[in-house]
Scaffold this active site. Structure first.
Site, PDB file in Angstrom:
ATOM      1  N   ASP A 365       0.874  -1.169   0.000  1.00 54.09           N
ATOM      2  CA  ASP A 365       0.000   0.000   0.000  1.00 54.09           C
ATOM      3  C   ASP A 365       0.919   1.228   0.000  1.00 54.09           C
ATOM      4  OD1 ASP A 365      -2.332   1.661   0.481  1.00 54.09           O
ATOM      5  OD2 ASP A 365      -1.632   1.808   2.548  1.00 54.09           O
ATOM      6  N   ASP A 559      -1.696  -0.874   6.102  1.00 51.97           N
ATOM      7  CA  ASP A 559      -1.803  -0.335   7.458  1.00 51.97           C
ATOM      8  C   ASP A 559      -3.204   0.006   7.914  1.00 51.97           C
ATOM      9  OD1 ASP A 559      -1.763   1.877   5.582  1.00 51.97           O
ATOM     10  OD2 ASP A 559      -1.621   3.179   7.322  1.00 51.97           O
TER      11      ASP A 559
END
Length: 662
Positions: A365, A559
């Site tokens: 990400d 996250d």
């Protein structure tokens, strides 16, 4: 962008459940099988408590060895029995008890059965020192194992201490700093600016802005006020908050992580499963081979005595005991988990260490994983006669009353003092920007759409990144680019992964194509996909999984809550845990507690080292046992050699397994 967070929060829970709940079946046999090798002490491991019984055994055993001949020559060798039998029971009681319990449950052929039969047989043929020696050295081997497990567990606990470990409890008009696990539902806690909220709760007094990146991956702080819910892990940025607690500390991510890691043994690696199955078939073969050694030679070999061949059979039983493998291999993996924990990497089971060895694609990400997730002025481009410092000063003044992170980053970049009386007629234009009067000039600051709304002529509408345009009295003055910074070790992370032989590095992001392209180029990432919604990230991972190859695995590093479904779907899900969301952390197989992307490569290195040590132990143990089994059948090896082959191999394998901790 990460604004779709709430639509994904309900979905991630089911993903998490599917990903982890089915690991615990069919392990009851294995847990009982290893009862005496996997001590889960009710409390903390205490070396002094473990050494006291050993001192007692040695105080009986040492005089017995020194004065063996004198004791043997006493009436009916009673002196020998008086010293060695208590020493035998003290050292071997747990083995005898486990063997008896397993026999009653129909599980006869395990290592405790081999130990019990061999040592009781040795006593029967009056080889008492050897019988006690086997049990004593086995107990010493267990002690080394417990020390190694304790070190590993302490590494995990020490790692978790970086989490917030106190709450400001309000009691009778005063604040008391207490451990969060002593706070009850309904208690009032106070969170000061800069502190991490330690427990979930409802605001009963105060308002502030909280950094929600721990839960959403979104770098823009959120305003919170009376009656709103705040969650553990959010960081209070501004005002003082009084919060009524709605969840106990045991329901927090901290407690859940520790529980997940301490129960990581339920997620066994393929190598561990192989050894358990191997021991299940190996043990009965050894028992029947020993019976054949005891019974057949006296029947067919002239001059062969039953006592001699029974002794050889007992030696064979002791040598063949697979405890060296049964102890050292799970311990090797536990050492790998503990060694990773020392480096800020939580691995939730040995199966995930094994999976890391096969990773050939690592997917990241962007926001909060490869980048800091915070705004910073990256570029100032003045126009129509303005200079950089003048443009920045105008922007800082017009943004004076705004609490938006972009405004804060501009004021921070300017750094000068601003007189509030200079800024008049302040007005926020919802969805567009800000208008204010500064030194009798009308200054606007905002998006490209604001310029078009005000019909202000400007050169470029397609600029990369987050851009704040400024105009003074309807004349374009220039623009300021606000950028998210790369994490310090992001470049290093990609370089090391490629150096280790990882075939593909990929970035998935919700940001626009221009930003994604720039970040991918800066980091030398092989491929990227931009402007993805959370569900589209799952589709992207599905494609990568289908092209990873039969023996390759895909790891995803994220996250936020919106990353949880992708983390769950990847072969190896890795969460940034320092500021990562509870959902991502619980769903992940591996948690990077320091939020450093370079730790991904380090985790793979630890996994490779662990596997190397495990296979060293397997090869070493099987080779030594094979040699000594042959020597035992030929009558060359005595019970003392059997003790070395059994317990000696176990202890050496344990020492080797603990190398992964360093």
């Amino acid at each position: 962008m990460k604004h779709k967070v709430h639509s994904e929060s309900s979905g991630c829970c089911s993903c998490e459940h599917d990903h982890h709940e089915n690991h615990n079946h069919d392990h009851n046999h294995d847990e009982n099988h290893n009862h005496d090798h996997n001590h889960d002490h009710g409390g903390e491991f205490n070396l002094k408590d473990e050494l006291l019984p050993l001192v007692g055994i040695l105080s009986l055993y040492a005089p017995g060895i020194i004065f063996e001949n004198q004791l043997h020559n006493t009436f009916y060798s009673i002196g020998e029995y008086l010293l060695f039998i208590p020493a035998y029971l003290l050292s071997g009681w747990s083995v005898l008890k486990t063997a008896g319990r397993n026999i009653l449950k129909g599980r006869i052929f395990d290592e405790t059965f081999l130990m019990a039969v061999a040592t009781l047989g040795a006593i029967a043929i009056h080889k008492l020192p050897e019988a006690v020696g086997v049990m004593l050295f086995y107990k010493i081997g267990e002690l080394f194992q417990d020390i190694a497990v304790s070190r590993s567990r302490n590494s995990i606990k020490a790692l978790l201490e970086v989490r917030p470990d106190y709450a400001n409890l309000q009691t009778e008009g005063e604040l008391k700093k207490v451990s969060p696990n002593t706070v009850n539902i309904g208690d009032i806690i106070v969170v000061k600016p800069g502190e991490k909220i330690p427990l979930d709760g409802e605001i009963i007094d105060g308002n502030s802005q909280v950094d929600t990146s721990a839960l959403t991956g979104e770098s823009v702080p959120r305003s919170v006020r009376l009656s709103e819910t705040v969650l553990a892990g959010m960081i209070n940025k501004m005002g003082v908050l009084s919060i009524r607690v709605t969840k106990l500390f045991d329901d927090s991510s901290i407690a859940k992580i520790l529980d997940l890691v301490q129960n990581a043994k339920s997620k066994k690696a393929e190598t561990e499963k192989f050894i358990t199955k191997f021991a299940r078939y190996y043990t009965p073969i050894v028992v029947f081979l020993s019976l054949a050694v005891a019974i057949l030679p006296p029947l067919f070999i002239a001059g062969a005595t039953s006592s001699e061949w029974v002794y050889r059979a007992l030696i064979l039983l002791v040598i063949s005991c697979p405890c060296g493998l049964v102890i050292s291999i799970p311990l090797g993996y536990f050492g790998g988990v503990g060694g990773a924990a020392k480096r800020g990497i939580l691995v939730k089971g040995s199966t995930f260490l094994d999976a890391l060895n096969a990773v050939n694609t690592v997917v990241f990400d962007k926001t909060g994983t490869l980048t800091q997730g915070v705004f910073k002025v990256a570029k100032i481009v003045p126009s129509n006669g303005y200079v950089e410092q003048e443009l920045l000063q105008l922007a800082a003044k017009v943004e004076l009353h705004s609490n938006h992170p972009i405004a804060q980053s501009i004021r921070k970049a300017y750094g000068g003092k601003i007189d509030e009386f200079e800024v008049r007629d302040y007005e926020e234009i919802a969805g567009y920007g800000i208008r204010a009067k500064i030194e009798n000039r009308v200054v606007i600051a905002g998006s490209d759409r604001l310029l078009h709304k005000q019909s202000i002529t400007h050169d470029n509408c397609q600029l990369e990144g987050t851009v704040i345009h400024l105009a003074v009295d309807n004349i374009y003055a220039g623009y300021i680019v606000i950028a998210d910074e790369l994490k310090e070790d992001a470049r290093l992370a990609i370089q090391v992964l490629k150096g280790m032989g990882v075939k593909r590095t990929v970035m998935l992001t919700g940001d626009n194509q221009a930003i994604a392209s720039r970040i991918a180029q800066q980091l030398s990432i092989d491929a990227y996909e931009a402007e993805l919604l959370p569900e589209e990230k799952v589709n992207a991972i599905e494609k990568l999984l289908s092209t990873a190859g039969k023996h390759g695995k895909v790891a995803f590093v994220g996250d936020g809550i919106n990353d949880a479904p992708v983390i769950a779907r990847a072969d190896v899900g890795i969460a940034m845990g320092g500021l990562g969301s509870d959902a991502a952390i619980e769903t992940a197989d591996i948690v990077i507690m320091t939020d450093a992307p370079s730790k991904v490569a380090e985790a793979i290195q630890i996994a490779r080292k662990t596997r190397q040590i495990i296979w060293q132990n397997i090869g070493f143990a099987l080779f030594i046992k094979g040699v000594f089994i042959g020597l035992g059948i030929l009558g060359v090896a005595t019970m003392w050699e059997a003790v070395f082959a059994d317990v000696g191999v176990a202890i050496l394998a344990i020492f080797n397994a603990t190398r992964v901790m360093k």
